[in-house]
Scaffold this motif. Structure first.
Motif, PDB file in Angstrom:
ATOM      1  N   ASN A  14      -1.636  -6.145  -4.091  1.00  0.00           N
ATOM      2  CA  ASN A  14      -2.875  -5.843  -3.380  1.00  0.00           C
ATOM      3  C   ASN A  14      -3.786  -4.989  -4.232  1.00  0.00           C
ATOM      4  O   ASN A  14      -3.319  -4.284  -5.117  1.00  0.00           O
ATOM      5  CB  ASN A  14      -2.550  -5.054  -2.102  1.00  0.00           C
ATOM      6  CG  ASN A  14      -1.714  -5.865  -1.138  1.00  0.00           C
ATOM      7  OD1 ASN A  14      -2.089  -6.967  -0.744  1.00  0.00           O
ATOM      8  ND2 ASN A  14      -0.562  -5.337  -0.775  1.00  0.00           N
ATOM      9  N   GLY A 197       4.438  -3.617  -5.152  1.00  0.00           N
ATOM     10  CA  GLY A 197       4.877  -4.979  -4.918  1.00  0.00           C
ATOM     11  C   GLY A 197       5.595  -5.565  -6.127  1.00  0.00           C
ATOM     12  O   GLY A 197       6.552  -6.316  -5.991  1.00  0.00           O
ATOM     13  N   GLY A 225       8.563  -4.541  -4.521  1.00  0.00           N
ATOM     14  CA  GLY A 225       8.816  -5.113  -3.206  1.00  0.00           C
ATOM     15  C   GLY A 225       9.149  -6.602  -3.284  1.00  0.00           C
ATOM     16  O   GLY A 225       9.909  -7.119  -2.464  1.00  0.00           O
ATOM     17  N   GLU A 263       8.835 -11.245   3.526  1.00  0.00           N
ATOM     18  CA  GLU A 263       8.044 -10.019   3.391  1.00  0.00           C
ATOM     19  C   GLU A 263       7.740  -9.430   4.776  1.00  0.00           C
ATOM     20  O   GLU A 263       7.836  -8.224   4.989  1.00  0.00           O
ATOM     21  CB  GLU A 263       6.742 -10.298   2.628  1.00  0.00           C
ATOM     22  CG  GLU A 263       5.971  -9.011   2.381  1.00  0.00           C
ATOM     23  CD  GLU A 263       4.647  -9.193   1.661  1.00  0.00           C
ATOM     24  OE1 GLU A 263       4.252 -10.347   1.424  1.00  0.00           O
ATOM     25  OE2 GLU A 263       4.011  -8.173   1.363  1.00  0.00           O
ATOM     26  N   LYS A 266      10.779  -7.765   6.186  1.00  0.00           N
ATOM     27  CA  LYS A 266      11.022  -6.496   5.488  1.00  0.00           C
ATOM     28  C   LYS A 266      10.116  -5.398   6.042  1.00  0.00           C
ATOM     29  O   LYS A 266      10.571  -4.293   6.335  1.00  0.00           O
ATOM     30  CB  LYS A 266      10.745  -6.704   3.998  1.00  0.00           C
ATOM     31  CG  LYS A 266      10.723  -5.429   3.181  1.00  0.00           C
ATOM     32  CD  LYS A 266      10.229  -5.667   1.762  1.00  0.00           C
ATOM     33  CE  LYS A 266       8.735  -5.938   1.723  1.00  0.00           C
ATOM     34  NZ  LYS A 266       8.224  -6.069   0.350  1.00  0.00           N
ATOM     35  N   SER A 270      10.921  -1.727   8.491  1.00  0.00           N
ATOM     36  CA  SER A 270      10.600  -0.339   8.169  1.00  0.00           C
ATOM     37  C   SER A 270      10.330   0.440   9.450  1.00  0.00           C
ATOM     38  O   SER A 270      10.336   1.665   9.443  1.00  0.00           O
ATOM     39  CB  SER A 270       9.372  -0.263   7.263  1.00  0.00           C
ATOM     40  OG  SER A 270       9.687  -0.744   5.988  1.00  0.00           O
ATOM     41  N   GLY A 339       2.620   3.250  -3.197  1.00  0.00           N
ATOM     42  CA  GLY A 339       3.045   1.860  -3.093  1.00  0.00           C
ATOM     43  C   GLY A 339       3.681   1.556  -1.744  1.00  0.00           C
ATOM     44  O   GLY A 339       4.391   2.388  -1.168  1.00  0.00           O
ATOM     45  N   GLY A 340       3.399   0.353  -1.247  1.00  0.00           N
ATOM     46  CA  GLY A 340       3.849  -0.047   0.088  1.00  0.00           C
ATOM     47  C   GLY A 340       5.356   0.019   0.265  1.00  0.00           C
ATOM     48  O   GLY A 340       5.845   0.287   1.373  1.00  0.00           O
ATOM     49  N   SER A 341       6.109  -0.192  -0.821  1.00  0.00           N
ATOM     50  CA  SER A 341       7.568  -0.236  -0.676  1.00  0.00           C
ATOM     51  C   SER A 341       8.178   1.126  -0.376  1.00  0.00           C
ATOM     52  O   SER A 341       9.347   1.205  -0.001  1.00  0.00           O
ATOM     53  CB  SER A 341       8.206  -0.820  -1.941  1.00  0.00           C
ATOM     54  OG  SER A 341       7.691  -2.106  -2.184  1.00  0.00           O
ATOM     55  N   ILE A 344       9.804   1.924   3.121  1.00  0.00           N
ATOM     56  CA  ILE A 344      11.165   1.548   3.505  1.00  0.00           C
ATOM     57  C   ILE A 344      11.991   2.815   3.770  1.00  0.00           C
ATOM     58  O   ILE A 344      12.071   3.693   2.906  1.00  0.00           O
ATOM     59  CB  ILE A 344      11.815   0.697   2.386  1.00  0.00           C
ATOM     60  CG1 ILE A 344      11.035  -0.607   2.225  1.00  0.00           C
ATOM     61  CG2 ILE A 344      13.291   0.437   2.666  1.00  0.00           C
ATOM     62  CD1 ILE A 344      11.402  -1.411   0.995  1.00  0.00           C
TER      63      ILE A 344
HETATM   64  P1  AMP Z   1       1.388  -2.265  -3.294  1.00  0.00           P
HETATM   65  O1  AMP Z   1       1.684  -2.879  -4.622  1.00  0.00           O
HETATM   66  O2  AMP Z   1       1.334  -0.793  -3.318  1.00  0.00           O
HETATM   67  O3  AMP Z   1       0.231  -2.893  -2.590  1.00  0.00           O
HETATM   68  O4  AMP Z   1       2.666  -2.547  -2.406  1.00  0.00           O
HETATM   69  C1  AMP Z   1       2.850  -3.771  -1.846  1.00  0.00           C
HETATM   70  C2  AMP Z   1       4.303  -3.927  -1.553  1.00  0.00           C
HETATM   71  O5  AMP Z   1       4.664  -3.046  -0.503  1.00  0.00           O
HETATM   72  C3  AMP Z   1       4.634  -5.306  -1.099  1.00  0.00           C
HETATM   73  O6  AMP Z   1       5.847  -5.733  -1.672  1.00  0.00           O
HETATM   74  C4  AMP Z   1       4.755  -5.133   0.379  1.00  0.00           C
HETATM   75  O7  AMP Z   1       5.606  -6.086   0.948  1.00  0.00           O
HETATM   76  C5  AMP Z   1       5.351  -3.756   0.471  1.00  0.00           C
HETATM   77  N1  AMP Z   1       5.148  -3.151   1.789  1.00  0.00           N
HETATM   78  C6  AMP Z   1       3.972  -2.942   2.442  1.00  0.00           C
HETATM   79  N2  AMP Z   1       4.202  -2.376   3.636  1.00  0.00           N
HETATM   80  C7  AMP Z   1       5.550  -2.238   3.752  1.00  0.00           C
HETATM   81  C8  AMP Z   1       6.415  -1.751   4.756  1.00  0.00           C
HETATM   82  N3  AMP Z   1       5.947  -1.306   5.927  1.00  0.00           N
HETATM   83  N4  AMP Z   1       7.741  -1.753   4.527  1.00  0.00           N
HETATM   84  C9  AMP Z   1       8.242  -2.228   3.376  1.00  0.00           C
HETATM   85  N5  AMP Z   1       7.478  -2.703   2.386  1.00  0.00           N
HETATM   86  C10 AMP Z   1       6.159  -2.723   2.569  1.00  0.00           C
END
Ligand code: AMP
Length: 630
Positions: A14, A197, A225, A263, A266, A270, A339-341, A344
């Motif tokens: 993203n 991600g 992720g 995804e 997953k 969380s 980061g989204g991961s 978790i």
């Molecule tokens: P980013 O690169 O920071 O945008 O992170 C994106 C990654 O975070 C992707 O692999 C998403 O699937 C993961 N992600 C986003 N929200 C969540 C969540 N609530 N739980 C686990 N993984 C997440």
């Protein structure tokens, strides 16, 4: 105040755009009203180019014409990415320059990763323009700390193609520290744990009094992720195969749907303890021609079992960064999650166990990097001017010197921008050229490191060895690009190179080299010692050799024989020996003979002014012999 500079986190999965307005960073919504934009571009049959959410939606329907995770390929050679092209559903090919490019049928041409980046950047630029009501021309774009020169240059190019001047390529963890406000703390140390991600990065930063300094970085650009999604996908595929005997791996459309469902599951886990994965009409039973459905329940506990090793791998990298910065976990004041991961729960739990405290959760992990980039943008535009940013070099940089040694000018983990100069000299009499070979790596043997570039400095006035003074300077600019110059101090003649974008190291290479270094540390030390001893031996032999040639009559027949034997044997040892003891023995013997004939040698060298022991010439620096040019 200058014109507005936006901050963009151009992510693997993203992207986010942010800008500072009235002193406050704001995350700008895209055209669909979302704060994060999928880094996906899709080409339709009508040659329309879709970007972001609409492109991601087409990924299932049209996997061959939809590019995601293009950041994995930006600035990379095809040979470097061969292993991962099977993981994406579009076609990655090699162009005539050996670069990795995308073969997109609907585009009607090969598409470069920079172009994909440009489409995403243009969308974000336009979103910012419509939010601010003014034209935007400048941006700060973030990259993983481990991006090499080539990947950084390609990212800049993506900006250019989108009509943006990239005024700074900023490391993602540094941006996170800025958003966290490290500059406003008093001597705080933070660890940025960035689990996105597609990449994992960890950085240790120290801040206070308006300064942020990066102490150490480590990472793995193939850990994110997406690896977790793959584990879930694999599990779904295996379960489905057990039930139906059908392998969904051969069905691209099914794979894309599985990926999205994995995804989604997953993310839900969380927040929930279990989730239902439901994919109706996933395929057709070849025997009965009936549609088949995939229906599975996944619990958080099961997911945690599947991915625990992935999270443990991130902690191993954390340990490495701590060791590099010479810090213990308890010396870190705050762990900043990026980061989204990092959403978790098992990630947060493991971090808490490791550091003995809760990670910091003040900043939204999806937006923190873009916000930091916007803050950096506001510093550069003159809106904010109280912070200095310092990044570090991931590996040592130096040149090859006499005997094949790696002489380091900039050790690894040195804050950049940086400029370091050292004075070298020639190893042969009347040598008029030196070859400067620039290497990157941790081995004391230059050849075992990565050669970044070579150039020659010619036109050195003929002089005995050791007399010419050649100043070599390494300059790393704020974007991490290296410039090397060599200057003959007598004539002022200068030659330089900028390390070409095609010659950097990939992240895996950096990782591999550091691992190699750790593994062979003792061997490296031995080789270093060997080179040192051989150099010492050469220093003793050289004047003897010269004297024997130029004024043999200074010695008796017997003396000459003794010295000639020493010279021949020493040369042989220097050329061929790999045995420390043997070199040491020969060196001792040479020392004794040199002492024995000290007076004759001394008198002879006085006339010719042979300077090969002039330690501490300028600025207290001992001249190090540059590699002679044959
Ligand atoms: P980013 O690169 O920071 O945008 O992170 C994106 C990654 O975070 C992707 O692999 C998403 O699937 C993961 N992600 C986003 N929200 C969540 C969540 N609530 N739980 C686990 N993984 C997440």
């Amino acid at each position: 105040m200058g014109e507005k500079i936006i901050g963009i986190d151009l992510g693997t999965t993203n992207s986010v755009v942010s800008v500072v307005v009235g002193g406050e960073p704001i995350v700008i919504q895209n055209q669909e009203g979302n704060r994060i934009t999928p880094s996906v571009v899709s080409w339709t049959k009508e040659k329309e180019i879709l970007v972001g959410e609409p492109a991601k939606r087409r990924a299932i329907l049209d996997p061959l014409n939809t590019v995601y995770e293009s950041k994995r390929f930006i600035g990379r050679k095809f040979s470097e990415v061969r292993d991962i092209i099977g993981r994406v559903s579009y076609k990655v090919v090699e162009d005539d320059k050996g670069d990795a490019v995308f073969d997109i049928p609907n585009a009607g041409k090969l598409v470069r990763p920079e172009e994909v980046g440009a489409h995403i950047l243009r969308k974000l630029k336009e979103a910012a323009e419509s939010y601010l009501g003014e034209k935007i021309q400048k941006a700060v774009i973030t990259v993983p700390a481990y991006f090499n020169e080539r990947q950084r240059q390609a990212t800049k190019m993506a900006g250019k193609l989108a009509g943006l001047e990239v005024v700074r390529v900023l490391n993602e963890p540094t941006a996170a520290a800025l958003a966290y406000g490290l500059d406003k703390k008093e001597n705080a140390k933070i660890l940025v744990y960035d689990f996105g991600g597609g990449t994992f990065d960890v950085s240790i930063l120290e801040g206070g009094d308006g300064v942020i300094e990066v102490k150490a970085t480590a990472g793995d650009s193939f850990l994110g992720g997406a690896n977790i999604d793959e584990r879930i996908m694999e599990w779904l595929i295996e379960e489905f195969k057990k039930e139906t005997g059908i392998d969904l791996r051969n069905d691209k459309t099914a794979l894309q749907r599985l990926k999205d469902a994995a995804e989604q599951a997953k993310k839900e886990l969380s927040f929930k303890m279990e989730t239902e994965i439901s994919l109706p009409f996933i395929t057709i039973d070849p025997a009965t021609k009936q549609p088949l459905h995939l229906q599975k329940k996944l619990t958080r506990a099961r997911l945690e079992q599947m991915i625990e090793d992935i999270i443990d791998r991130t902690l191993e990298i954390v340990k490495k960064a701590l060791a590099d910065a010479n810090l213990k976990p308890e010396e870190i004041d705050d762990v900043v999650l990026v980061g989204g991961s990092t959403r978790i729960p098992l990630v947060q739990q493991k971090i808490k166990e490791f550091f003995g405290k809760e990670p910091h959760k003040g900043v939204n992990p999806d937006e923190v990097v873009a916000i930091g980039a916007a803050i950096q943008g506001s510093i550069l535009s003159g809106e904010k001017k109280d912070i200095l940013l310092i990044d570090v070099t991931p590996l040592s940089l130096g040149i090859e010197t006499y005997g094949g040694a790696m002489t380091v000018l900039i050790p690894r983990n040195t804050p950049i921008p940086v400029r370091k100069c050292e004075t070298f000299t020639t190893v042969s009499d009347f040598q008029t050229e030196v070859e400067i070979k620039v290497y990157q790596g941790e081995s004391p043997i230059a050849k075992e490191n990565k050669l970044l570039g070579t150039f020659r400095l010619t036109g050195i006035p003929p002089a005995p060895r050791g007399v010419p003074q050649i100043e070599v300077c390494f300059d790393i600019d704020a974007d991490g690009i290296l410039h090397v110059t060599a200057k003959d101090k007598a004539t002022g003649k200068e030659q330089s190179i900028t390390v070409q974008p095609s010659s950097g190291l990939t992240e895996e290479e950096v990782k591999k080299m550091l691992e190699e270094y750790e593994k062979h540390k003792d061997e490296y030390e031995r080789k270093k010692k060997l080179i040192e001893l051989k150099n010492q031996l050469d220093q003793i032999i050289y004047p003897i050799e010269k004297l024997l040639k130029e004024s043999p009559d200074k010695f008796t027949e017997e003396e000459r024989k003794e010295l000639e034997k020493l010279v021949v044997e020493s040369r042989k040892v220097i050329e061929t020996s790999t045995d420390l003891n043997e070199v040491e023995k020969k060196l001792e013997e040479a020392r004794q003979l040199a002492t024995k004939y000290a007076e004759k040698l001394y008198r002879a060298t006085q006339g010719g002014k042979d300077n090969n022991n002039n330690k501490g010439s300028e600025g207290g620096e001992g001249p190090i012999d540059a590699k002679p040019v044959d």
